[in-house]
Design an enzyme around this catalytic site. Structure first.
Site, short mmCIF file in Angstrom:
data_model
loop_
_atom_site.label_atom_id
_atom_site.label_comp_id
_atom_site.label_asym_id
_atom_site.label_seq_id
_atom_site.Cartn_x
_atom_site.Cartn_y
_atom_site.Cartn_z
N HIS A 178 0.84 -1.19 0.00
CA HIS A 178 0.00 0.00 0.00
C HIS A 178 0.88 1.24 0.00
CE1 HIS A 178 -3.78 -2.11 0.78
NE2 HIS A 178 -3.09 -2.89 1.60
N CYS A 220 -0.38 2.48 -4.35
CA CYS A 220 -1.28 3.58 -4.71
C CYS A 220 -0.51 4.89 -4.73
CB CYS A 220 -2.43 3.67 -3.72
SG CYS A 220 -3.55 2.26 -3.73
#
EC number: 3.4.22.-
Length: 494
Positions: A178, A220
């Site tokens: 992430h 991301c």
């Protein structure tokens, strides 16, 4: 199912579907035919060419890092294990591959195949043989930086392996986890911030201990790690799963086609990661350039203009004329599989927003568990804890913006995106200070809350300091929620 559960399910389904914009063009129109690209780069593309056919020129080094833990994040460690197998088949030695992963997946009680990790619905075990260089609490920012810099004296714990490279060597770094604007997740303590990573890469360059370095980044908003920060002249070429403003995507997820085997309740891979690895798995990498792979991965990760993200490239773009063999080696079994367009583009893969993959796991686990079982109750609890945390973080950030700038100006300032080419924030120290201040009053941002890093950066860019942020945070958050996602047991993320 209760009314609340039904409402949350609808919210989840909407979130997982994403927002389709028929007018956007993710892939663009710059994909060249591989044959045209090959002629361009090998017949007058300019610049010095690495002798990719000479194994005696330098040593290949690789650093592989999965930045998460938890079974719902299965895909990140699966990506890293797959990359290790690819590099070993390519001829890299274990002594030149350094692996960071929490190692809580293979023998996790949730794993339907104990001791096995797969990265494809019909894939082989990619866990077998993976070195346990840095696992568990040894997967830290400090150890990662020390390994890249070759600084053995800074290491305690783990295997002690570092990138002990020389001036003729080539380095490959692959990170999967992430992320958020300007930040990359880690399973322990603080996160990796873009300014610190760039400083480490600059130090590595200043040491003169590599000829070229390639960085593949799955996260991301991963473009924000390099945008406006990774300058030319460092002999570093980087590609990212997404641009500076969007999510990356998980794939081979429950309910999708192709999905995982029915006994799995989690995504097996990430779209950008499996795109570059599945391409590398089947080709003679002496005949494929970094640029050719970038274009192919860009198209596949865009999911052919449906759900997907914009793969980006940064740094010394001229290095993209080098063959993949320079960094990854090549599997002798693929000697006859030259890179051509007809055998390169695989069918589109359905994908799930990276930040929603944990919710999908909890929901699929709940859906499959028999009624009245502890497993079903646990899955429901995990789902609602995650949703509650999300609502708390979203509400807190929005309220802080309104308290600092007013009801009308607050949302505008928090959502501002700087022009392309500019770094996220002017003062990285301010950003880290505001992150710690927020977490002191409102609890951990977590892997989900990283999405709000741009809002915190924008607060810094307006000149707001720690004192005003503390005052607003105290008003917005009366206490830190008791759920696991808000816990600060592992410390602040900055």
């Amino acid at each position: 199912m209760t009314r609340l559960a039904s409402g949350v399910l609808i919210t989840l389904l909407v979130a997982l579907a994403g927002i389709a914009d028929g007018s956007r063009d993710i892939a663009g129109d710059i994909l060249k035919l591989p044959s045209e690209a090959y002629r361009f780069f090998h017949n007058g593309g300019g610049g010095a060419k690495v002798n990719d056919d000479d194994d005696s020129v330098g040593t290949r080094w690789a650093v592989l890092l999965a930045g998460s833990n938890g079974f719902w994040n299965y895909r990140h460690q699966a990506d890293i294990c797959h990359a290790y197998q690819l590099l070993r088949k390519g001829g890299l030695k274990d002594e030149n591959i350094i692996v960071f992963m929490y190692d809580d997946i293979a023998f996790n009680e949730e794993n339907p195949r104990p001791g096995v990790i797969i990265n494809h619905p019909h894939g082989d075990d990619v866990y077998k043989g993976v070195p346990k260089d840095y696992t568990g609490e040894d997967v830290t920012v400090e150890k990662f930086f020390a390994v890249v810099l070759g600084n053995k004296t800074a290491l305690t714990g783990g295997s002690g392996k570092v990138v002990d490279s020389g001036p003729n060597d080539h380095i490959f770094i692959f990170y999967s986890d992430h992320g958020g604007p300007g930040v990359l997740g880690m399973p322990t303590s603080r996160y990796i911030y873009a300014d610190e990573l760039i400083d480490v890469l600059k130090k590595k360059h200043a040491s003169g201990n590599y000829k070229s370095l390639v960085f593949y980044l799955e996260a991301c908003e991963s473009g924000s790690i390099f945008e406006g920060l990774l300058l030319e002249g460092l002999n570093i070429y980087a590609t990212t799963a997404s641009n500076a403003e969007e999510s990356s995507w998980g794939t081979y997820c429950p309910g999708e086609i192709p999905g995982p085997p029915p006994e799995y309740s989690t995504c097996l891979g990430d779209l950008y990661s499996i795109a570059w690895m599945e391409d590398s798995d089947i080709h003679n990498l002496r005949t494929e350039t970094l640029h050719q792979q970038y274009e192919l991965v860009k198209t596949r990760t865009a999911s052919y203009n449906s759900y997907g993200s914009h793969v980006m490239q940064y740094g010394d773009i001229g290095l993209s004329k080098n063959n993949l063999f320079t960094y990854l080696g090549t599997n002798p079994a693929n000697d006859n599989y030259t890179f051509v367009d007809e055998n390169s583009l695989r069918p589109a893969s359905k994908a799930v927003n990276q930040r929603d993959a944990d919710l999908l796991h909890f929901w699929d686990k709940y859906r499959k568990a028999p009624e009245g079982t502890p497993r079903k109750a646990e899955a429901q609890k995990q789902f609602f804890e995650a949703m509650s945390h999300r609502m708390h973080v979203d509400h807190s950030i929005k309220l802080i913006g309104k308290l600092l700038f007013g009801i009308e100006k607050g949302p505008e300032i928090l959502n501002t995106v700087r022009p392309a080419g500019q770094p996220l924030v002017d003062d990285w120290g301010c950003l880290k200070s505001l992150v710690r201040t927020f977490e002191s009053h409102c609890g951990a941002l977590s892997q989900y809350g990283m999405k709000h890093m741009r809002s915190l950066a924008n607060i810094c860019n307006t000149g707001i300091g720690k004192e005003k942020m503390a005052e607003a945070s105290a008003q917005a958050c009366e206490n830190i929620p008791s759920g696991p996602w808000s816990s600060l047991d592992k410390g602040f993320s900055a």
